[in-house]
Motif scaffolding. Structure first.
Motif, PDB file in Angstrom:
ATOM      1  N   SER A   1      -4.005 -17.824  -9.677  1.00 14.77           N
ATOM      2  CA  SER A   1      -5.154 -18.712  -9.512  1.00 14.77           C
ATOM      3  C   SER A   1      -5.601 -19.257 -10.863  1.00 14.77           C
ATOM      4  CB  SER A   1      -6.311 -17.960  -8.852  1.00 14.77           C
ATOM      5  OG  SER A   1      -5.939 -17.515  -7.571  1.00 14.77           O
TER       6      SER A   1
ATOM      7  N   LEU B   1     -17.296 -13.251  -2.173  1.00  9.10           N
ATOM      8  CA  LEU B   1     -16.547 -13.274  -0.918  1.00  9.10           C
ATOM      9  C   LEU B   1     -17.219 -12.404   0.143  1.00  9.10           C
ATOM     10  CD1 LEU B   1     -12.908 -12.947  -2.318  1.00  9.10           C
ATOM     11  CD2 LEU B   1     -14.201 -15.031  -1.830  1.00  9.10           C
ATOM     12  N   SER B   2     -16.792 -12.587   1.369  1.00 12.75           N
ATOM     13  CA  SER B   2     -17.328 -11.788   2.473  1.00 12.75           C
ATOM     14  C   SER B   2     -16.318 -10.783   3.009  1.00 12.75           C
ATOM     15  CB  SER B   2     -17.780 -12.710   3.617  1.00 12.75           C
ATOM     16  OG  SER B   2     -16.704 -13.506   4.080  1.00 12.75           O
ATOM     17  N   SER B   3     -15.055 -10.894   2.572  1.00 16.91           N
ATOM     18  CA  SER B   3     -14.029  -9.967   3.047  1.00 16.91           C
ATOM     19  C   SER B   3     -12.899  -9.888   2.025  1.00 16.91           C
ATOM     20  CB  SER B   3     -13.469 -10.419   4.401  1.00 16.91           C
ATOM     21  OG  SER B   3     -12.865 -11.700   4.301  1.00 16.91           O
ATOM     22  N   LEU B   4     -11.995  -8.941   2.226  1.00 20.12           N
ATOM     23  CA  LEU B   4     -10.855  -8.750   1.345  1.00 20.12           C
ATOM     24  C   LEU B   4      -9.991 -10.011   1.291  1.00 20.12           C
ATOM     25  CD1 LEU B   4      -8.948  -6.769  -0.264  1.00 20.12           C
ATOM     26  CD2 LEU B   4      -7.868  -6.292   1.942  1.00 20.12           C
ATOM     27  N   ALA B   5      -9.564 -10.381   0.089  1.00 22.85           N
ATOM     28  CA  ALA B   5      -8.682 -11.544  -0.090  1.00 22.85           C
ATOM     29  C   ALA B   5      -7.569 -11.168  -1.054  1.00 22.85           C
ATOM     30  CB  ALA B   5      -9.461 -12.738  -0.630  1.00 22.85           C
ATOM     31  N   SER B   6      -6.411 -11.815  -0.914  1.00 20.05           N
ATOM     32  CA  SER B   6      -5.287 -11.519  -1.795  1.00 20.05           C
ATOM     33  C   SER B   6      -4.447 -12.768  -2.007  1.00 20.05           C
ATOM     34  CB  SER B   6      -4.426 -10.400  -1.200  1.00 20.05           C
ATOM     35  OG  SER B   6      -3.894 -10.788   0.058  1.00 20.05           O
ATOM     36  N   TRP B   7      -3.682 -12.778  -3.106  1.00 24.74           N
ATOM     37  CA  TRP B   7      -2.837 -13.906  -3.447  1.00 24.74           C
ATOM     38  C   TRP B   7      -1.501 -13.421  -3.999  1.00 24.74           C
ATOM     39  CZ3 TRP B   7      -7.866 -13.415  -5.181  1.00 24.74           C
ATOM     40  CH2 TRP B   7      -8.801 -14.332  -4.667  1.00 24.74           C
TER      41      TRP B   7
ATOM     42  N   GLU C   1     -12.048  -7.614  -3.432  1.00 19.94           N
ATOM     43  CA  GLU C   1     -12.692  -7.041  -2.255  1.00 19.94           C
ATOM     44  C   GLU C   1     -14.180  -6.832  -2.500  1.00 19.94           C
ATOM     45  OE1 GLU C   1     -12.106  -3.305   0.846  1.00 19.94           O
ATOM     46  OE2 GLU C   1     -11.223  -3.191  -1.162  1.00 19.94           O
TER      47      GLU C   1
ATOM     48  N   GLY D   1     -14.889 -11.314  -6.621  1.00 18.60           N
ATOM     49  CA  GLY D   1     -15.023 -10.659  -5.326  1.00 18.60           C
ATOM     50  C   GLY D   1     -16.437 -10.613  -4.803  1.00 18.60           C
TER      51      GLY D   1
ATOM     52  N   SER E   1     -18.184  -5.036  -6.021  1.00 22.61           N
ATOM     53  CA  SER E   1     -16.898  -5.628  -5.636  1.00 22.61           C
ATOM     54  C   SER E   1     -15.834  -5.089  -6.571  1.00 22.61           C
ATOM     55  CB  SER E   1     -16.951  -7.153  -5.714  1.00 22.61           C
ATOM     56  OG  SER E   1     -17.336  -7.566  -7.014  1.00 22.61           O
TER      57      SER E   1
ATOM     58  N   PHE F   1      -5.585  -8.755  -5.605  1.00 28.63           N
ATOM     59  CA  PHE F   1      -6.553  -8.632  -4.518  1.00 28.63           C
ATOM     60  C   PHE F   1      -7.969  -8.596  -5.077  1.00 28.63           C
ATOM     61  CE2 PHE F   1      -5.731  -4.242  -5.764  1.00 28.63           C
ATOM     62  CZ  PHE F   1      -7.001  -3.676  -5.792  1.00 28.63           C
TER      63      PHE F   1
END
Length: 212
Positions: free
Chosen positions: A190, A180-186, A86, A177, A68, A84
């Motif tokens: 956090s 997780l199962s897919s790309l995430a972003s903020w 991933e 990452g 990841s 991000f």
């Protein structure tokens, strides 16, 4: 001012040591390293005005293994703009390191951020992937790598090295990452990276133990 002078002095010493070592090796001169250990500070530096700095890192369980990556963009006052994470599935260390650099450049280009400072603990990977036309990039990443190289021609991008101790925010994101199962972003900070972000913003160094 004194702190800036100290940073310059330390960087100058590091560059001189690497240069001297390289010259000695070319002349086949044996070098004897000190066994003494010292503690050195690693300080995160913000970018210039009108630039964004993206620290990137990756995590992998094996080579190849479950991998990841993560990255965080910050401005000249060290405020987070975007981050991000991933999951990459099964990948080699080289593939994971290449993917994190490509993702950072793709994100920057899509948001019209044209002045980007990439910071990573694997500068060599970035150099091989984007500067060396003969680099061995696997077929499944070759087209993406070539597209990213085209994006770079329309951007101002510099790359620098930072020790892992100074790259804790990106390291934490990369490890997150893997869950997780897919790309995430903020666009917000956090809780799980807040402490490290504040430390960077206040100019508090991290420390690493190394041979003197």
């Amino acid at each position: 001012m004194a702190m800036n002078q100290a940073r310059f002095h330390n960087n100058h010493i590091d560059r001189k040591s690497v240069r001297d070592f390289t010259i000695l090796k070319k002349f086949n001169v044996s070098t004897h390293h000190s066994t003494n250990t010292v503690i050195k500070g690693v300080l995160w530096q913000p970018p210039l005005i009108n630039w964004l700095k993206c620290n990137i890192d990756g995590a992998a369980k094996g080579n190849p293994g479950l991998a990841s990556c993560g990255g965080i963009f910050r401005n000249h006052v060290a405020d987070m703009i975007y981050c991000f994470v991933e999951p990459l599935g099964t990948a080699s260390t080289f593939q994971a390191e290449l993917c994190r650099a490509m993702r950072a450049i793709e994100v920057a280009y899509s948001r019209n951020w044209k002045n980007i400072w990439l910071e990573t603990d694997s500068v060599l990977v970035v150099f091989l992937a984007f500067k060396n036309l003969n680099s061995n990039v696997t077929w499944n990443l070759r087209n993406r790598r070539n597209n990213v190289k085209l994006l770079l021609r329309q951007m101002n991008c510099i790359v620098s090295h930072i020790f892992r101790k100074g790259n804790q925010v990106a390291d934490t994101l990369a490890n997150f990452g893997s869950s997780l199962s897919s790309l995430a972003s903020w666009h917000f900070v956090s809780d799980f990276v807040k402490d490290s972000l504040v430390k960077n913003k206040l100019g508090i160094p991290s420390f690493r133990i190394c041979n003197s």
